[in-house]
Design an enzyme around this catalytic site. Structure first.
Site, PDB file in Angstrom:
ATOM      1  N   GLU A 140       0.815  -1.216   0.000  1.00 52.53           N
ATOM      2  CA  GLU A 140       0.000   0.000   0.000  1.00 52.53           C
ATOM      3  C   GLU A 140       0.854   1.274   0.000  1.00 52.53           C
ATOM      4  O   GLU A 140       0.524   2.237  -0.673  1.00 52.53           O
ATOM      5  CB  GLU A 140      -0.906  -0.020   1.242  1.00 52.53           C
ATOM      6  CG  GLU A 140      -2.025   0.980   1.214  1.00 52.53           C
ATOM      7  CD  GLU A 140      -2.977   0.766   2.386  1.00 52.53           C
ATOM      8  OE1 GLU A 140      -3.413  -0.380   2.607  1.00 52.53           O
ATOM      9  OE2 GLU A 140      -3.268   1.745   3.088  1.00 52.53           O
ATOM     10  N   ASP A 141       1.933   1.256   0.760  1.00 51.43           N
ATOM     11  CA  ASP A 141       2.662   2.504   0.992  1.00 51.43           C
ATOM     12  C   ASP A 141       3.995   2.636   0.264  1.00 51.43           C
ATOM     13  O   ASP A 141       4.653   3.674   0.362  1.00 51.43           O
ATOM     14  CB  ASP A 141       2.912   2.697   2.503  1.00 51.43           C
ATOM     15  CG  ASP A 141       1.617   2.905   3.265  1.00 51.43           C
ATOM     16  OD1 ASP A 141       0.601   3.205   2.609  1.00 51.43           O
ATOM     17  OD2 ASP A 141       1.612   2.771   4.502  1.00 51.43           O
TER      18      ASP A 141
END
Ligand code: MN
Length: 492
Positions: free
Chosen positions: A78-79
């Protein structure tokens, strides 16, 4: 300039795992540390401190290497720029599936916040029905985020606390994971009602001071009495969590002078027979309050919770609440579904079965919903409903939402019984399909093969299982009618 913070990962907490598994988890740590290098959380701590906290929480529960590795990697996709393919290459398909299960969808510009939230929840729930470990990672993740929520803006605090209460507290409770449910519930309460939380907290501290001596004396009295009667038992005093106390305050005029409103006693024994022996002794020692005895040992709650509950008045006139349970029941009472993961022999046990049933119901709910939003709303509705227990003449217990009808019960037994139901017998009396059930009803559903679902049945049911199956049957018969019309050439 990038400042290299090296926090390090102490593998001591993993000593319950084989050496190879420990190094697998350690590799995941090192990989995640590099991936998040130079990134900081809102509270200025290095990002890796977050996955570290999540893993620590899960290792306290003695969970396996895959879930721990996935917990380290849970924010990597996600990051950062790292792809699922790379993670799969290094850590295998299982770990990747778990990570993807908790990874949010790519933000879509034209979608409203609520819609995005609904989409993400839907995705996570479907992943959970494939592998329950997804939700365990998510709960540990949410717990740490809630513990560090002060760093967020007030607006974000409220939004996250709301979602925690509406979704994660409910799921944790549904799967019997009180070890997550209680702290999450208290943290959500703190951010949703900060003023009430502060006042209640102060009152509780005061309360503890005034009652400590009395509480200890009762504890000793119970222990001595059981020992005199040759029963070995642990007597534990529990302070109820703050949001539970608040809930009780809203429902009843609760007074802090009453010990039972804030504390409860657990008596832990070796086996089920001893539970009932202890119950007899307790009711002999103290006078039981009428109507307050509940036997969850013989009929467990749907999340597997088992125990004997009673309320009694001590010799000094204090009302106290007592739970009597075995060590195994105590385990289940805090860890729920996690016990099935740890203890493979429990795999086919009641909790595992009930969980499967619930997951299937969620899958149906998802398939039947036209949009993610609709699913989200249905899910919240389904999980928050109060339940009643209704029995078949053979003694099979069916748990249904409050306000369910005979028709809901028929569908809960079997879809075919629902489709052909005509009425039911309750205490020798005939009741019709729309009749609303109450807790403890014993019912025999009567069927007729010639009967089939009618459109007005939809007004009589509460459960999504009944709704979905009635709609399906109606669609099918509409289609068949349509084909008959076509075949006969009546159509224009
Ligand atoms: Mn996270």
């Amino acid at each position: 300039m990038i400042i290299h913070h090296h926090i390090g990962f102490n593998t001591q907490g993993l000593s319950y795992l084989p050496v190879d598994d420990i190094s697998f988890v350690k590799d995941a740590y090192e990989y995640a540390e590099k991936a998040h290098q130079g990134i900081f959380r809102k509270d200025k701590s290095p990002y890796i401190s977050h996955p570290l906290a999540v893993v620590e929480q899960l290792s306290l529960l003695k969970l396996d290497k895959e879930i721990l590795a996935a917990a380290f990697l849970h924010d990597v996709i996600e990051d950062t720029d790292i792809s699922a393919v790379e993670i799969e290459h290094l850590f295998g398909a299982k770990v990747t599936e778990l990570v993807q299960g908790v990874t949010k969808l790519e933000k879509l510009e034209n979608l409203h916040k609520d819609e995005m939230q609904a989409k993400n929840l839907e995705k996570m729930i479907l992943a959970m029905t494939q592998d329950v470990r997804v939700i365990i990672i998510k709960l540990a993740d949410r717990l740490h985020n809630m513990q560090t929520l002060d760093a967020m803006t007030k607006h974000k605090q409220y939004r996250i606390a709301r979602e925690t209460q509406d979704v994660y507290v409910q799921i944790a409770g549904k799967l019997g994971m009180y070890c997550f449910k209680r702290p999450l519930e208290d943290l959500a309460f703190k951010y949703l009602y900060p003023y009430r939380h502060t006042i209640l907290q102060k009152k509780l501290v005061l309360n503890l001071c005034t009652h400590t001596a009395k509480i200890k004396q009762i504890q000793a009295e119970i222990k001595d009495y059981l020992q005199d009667n040759k029963l070995n038992a642990d007597v534990i005093v529990n302070q109820k969590n703050i949001s539970r106390i608040y809930k009780a305050m809203k429902e009843t005029a609760l007074s802090f002078d009453n010990i039972s409103s804030v504390f409860s006693y657990s008596i832990v024994v070796n086996n089920i027979k001893h539970c009932y022996k202890v119950l007899g002794l307790i009711h002999h020692l103290y006078r039981p309050l009428p109507g307050r005895f509940k036997d969850y040992t013989a009929s467990p709650k749907s999340n597997g919770y088992q125990s004997l509950h009673t309320k009694v008045i001590t010799k000094e006139g204090s009302i106290i609440e007592i739970q009597i349970l075995t060590q195994a029941m105590k385990q289940k009472a805090s860890y729920g579904i996690i016990v099935c993961l740890l203890n493979r022999t429990d795999q086919m046990g009641e909790i595992a079965q009930k969980t499967r049933q619930w997951f299937n119901c969620l899958i149906n709910l998802q398939q039947d919903s036209d949009t993610s939003r609709e699913f989200y709303q249905q899910f919240i509705q389904e999980i928050k409903q109060l339940k009643i227990q209704v029995l078949t003449p053979a003694g099979d217990i069916h748990e249904l939402p409050e306000g369910s009808s005979v028709l809901d019960f028929a569908y809960s037994i079997h879809t075919e019984i629902g489709h052909h139901a005509i009425s039911a017998l309750s205490n020798q009396k005939q009741v019709n399909l729309s009749h609303v059930l109450i807790n403890g009803d014993v019912l025999q559903v009567l069927t007729n093969q010639l009967h089939s679902p009618k459109p007005n049945w939809l007004d009589w049911v509460k459960t999504s299982k009944a709704k979905i199956n009635i709609k399906k049957a109606l669609r099918k018969s509409a289609k068949e009618n349509h084909q008959t019309v076509k075949r006969l050439g009546i159509e224009e």
